[in-house]
Motif scaffolding. Structure first.
Motif, PDB file in Angstrom:
ATOM      1  N   PRO A 129      -4.357   2.948   0.626  1.00  0.00           N
ATOM      2  CA  PRO A 129      -4.935   3.795  -0.426  1.00  0.00           C
ATOM      3  C   PRO A 129      -6.139   4.617   0.051  1.00  0.00           C
ATOM      4  N   ALA A 130      -6.943   4.073   0.950  1.00  0.00           N
ATOM      5  CA  ALA A 130      -8.152   4.776   1.385  1.00  0.00           C
ATOM      6  C   ALA A 130      -7.908   5.699   2.566  1.00  0.00           C
ATOM      7  N   SER A 131      -6.892   5.420   3.367  1.00  0.00           N
ATOM      8  CA  SER A 131      -6.648   6.207   4.573  1.00  0.00           C
ATOM      9  C   SER A 131      -6.060   7.568   4.231  1.00  0.00           C
ATOM     10  N   LYS A 132      -6.531   8.587   4.929  1.00  0.00           N
ATOM     11  CA  LYS A 132      -6.052   9.956   4.699  1.00  0.00           C
ATOM     12  C   LYS A 132      -5.007  10.390   5.729  1.00  0.00           C
ATOM     13  N   THR A 172     -15.372   2.880  10.975  1.00  0.00           N
ATOM     14  CA  THR A 172     -15.366   1.424  11.141  1.00  0.00           C
ATOM     15  C   THR A 172     -15.396   1.111  12.628  1.00  0.00           C
ATOM     16  N   ASP A 217      -6.915  -1.110  -9.420  1.00  0.00           N
ATOM     17  CA  ASP A 217      -8.110  -0.644  -8.724  1.00  0.00           C
ATOM     18  C   ASP A 217      -8.220   0.879  -8.791  1.00  0.00           C
ATOM     19  N   SER A 218      -7.097   1.571  -8.682  1.00  0.00           N
ATOM     20  CA  SER A 218      -7.112   3.027  -8.824  1.00  0.00           C
ATOM     21  C   SER A 218      -7.582   3.434 -10.210  1.00  0.00           C
ATOM     22  N   GLY A 265       0.815  -1.212   0.000  1.00  0.00           N
ATOM     23  CA  GLY A 265       0.000   0.000   0.000  1.00  0.00           C
ATOM     24  C   GLY A 265       0.846   1.259   0.000  1.00  0.00           C
ATOM     25  N   LYS A 292      -2.180  13.020   1.730  1.00  0.00           N
ATOM     26  CA  LYS A 292      -2.660  12.610   3.042  1.00  0.00           C
ATOM     27  C   LYS A 292      -2.379  13.704   4.066  1.00  0.00           C
ATOM     28  N   ARG A 303     -11.323   3.119 -10.543  1.00  0.00           N
ATOM     29  CA  ARG A 303     -12.027   4.203  -9.864  1.00  0.00           C
ATOM     30  C   ARG A 303     -11.770   5.560 -10.504  1.00  0.00           C
ATOM     31  N   ASN A 310      -4.136   1.246   7.630  1.00  0.00           N
ATOM     32  CA  ASN A 310      -4.663   0.188   6.773  1.00  0.00           C
ATOM     33  C   ASN A 310      -6.162   0.412   6.530  1.00  0.00           C
ATOM     34  N   PRO A 311      -6.595   0.394   5.244  1.00  0.00           N
ATOM     35  CA  PRO A 311      -5.824   0.233   4.010  1.00  0.00           C
ATOM     36  C   PRO A 311      -5.195   1.553   3.577  1.00  0.00           C
TER      37      PRO A 311
END
Length: 294
Positions: A157-160, A237, A65-66, A30, A187, A69, A154-155
């Motif tokens: 890519p999604a975490s800022k 979450t 995946d990027s 990641g 980020k 999207r 984690n993950p």
């Protein structure tokens, strides 16, 4: 093993044109993905060719995946900037190395020593540790002032968020550079001084352990406890689902370390110990507090 010689791309951000990542598991892949999307060329080091191939596949899937999207279109060009190798010696030209091996003190110390032997004197070393004291890790280095923590979440890519951890011995200018690197990745940086568990793990693990104790004593189901936190407190979450995503073994290891440093409030519940002994580690094994088999 992918070893094509790459040139550093033009410097278009605060990030080094050439960066290294040691450890190609979920977190390391990641981090490599984030660096690639930000424009760096990345050398990803794994222990052997099979592990290196697996790491490259993980990064390639993340890049694909990027693209799905709509975040990138040049997937082939991005992957030409990734080299997966099996020796830290390949890190000799990088400007930043991020260590992302499992959360085991001895493994991290051995890894950091090997990295330092390979890199240039001016190269910065960052550890992705989520709880281990940076001052303890710095003891492995001949030049400890070049070490700091970059704790990704984690993950990746999604975490800022990235937690920038400044060790007692970190050079004074590292904080400024680290914050700029995090911002170049798109980020947000939070800066903390070295302490067991830093800010995020110390708070997050404590919440997760109490949630496990509630399951253990029959207060509520994992789903209802998580719903209480997502709907009642706005957490993205719940603590038990997050434990499954992080890995029960990882959370247990952090809890035991924090217990040794901060006392019995971090003592792991018997239920957590028992699930790890049974091999129920969360999403990566198909079962934890939830069923991930599908």
């Amino acid at each position: 093993m992918y070893t094509e010689k790459r040139e550093a791309p033009p410097e278009s951000s605060a990030l080094p044109g050439l960066a290294g990542v040691v450890g190609g598991g979920r977190m390391g892949a990641g981090i490599a993905h984030a660096l690639l999307l930000a424009g760096s060329a990345v050398t990803l080091v794994e222990r052997d060719e099979q592990a290196a191939a697996g790491a490259r596949d993980r990064v390639a899937r993340a890049v694909a995946d990027s693209a799905r999207r709509g975040l990138v279109t040049n997937t082939d060009e991005i992957l030409t900037r990734l080299a997966t190798v099996t020796s830290p010696a390949e890190l000799r030209d990088v400007g930043l190395v991020i260590e992302a091996v499992p959360e085991d003190l001895e493994l991290k110390l051995v890894t950091l020593r090997a990295v330092e032997e390979a890199i240039a004197p001016e190269t910065v070393i960052a550890s992705n540790t989520s709880s281990i004291s940076l001052d303890t890790l710095a003891e492995a280095l001949a030049r400890p002032e070049r070490l700091l923590g970059l704790h990704f979440f984690n993950p990746v890519p999604a975490s800022k968020l990235v937690e920038v951890v400044i060790a007692t011995v970190s050079a004074p200018d590292l904080q400024k550079h680290a914050v700029a690197w995090v911002e170049a990745l798109g980020k947000t940086a939070v800066v903390v001084r070295n302490a067991p568990g830093f800010a995020s793990s110390r708070l997050g693990v404590l919440l997760g352990l109490e949630a496990i104790r509630m399951v253990e004593s029959g207060v509520a189901s994992p789903a209802d406890i998580d719903a209480a936190m997502t709907l009642g407190y706005g957490h993205p979450t719940g603590p038990l689902r997050l434990t499954d995503l992080v890995g029960l073994d990882v959370r247990l290891g952090i809890a035991r370390y924090l217990e040794s440093e901060l006392g019995p409030r971090f003592s792991p519940p018997d239920l957590l110990v028992r699930l790890v002994e049974q091999g129920h580690l969360g999403r990566k094994t198909g079962k934890g507090f939830y069923d991930w088999s599908e």
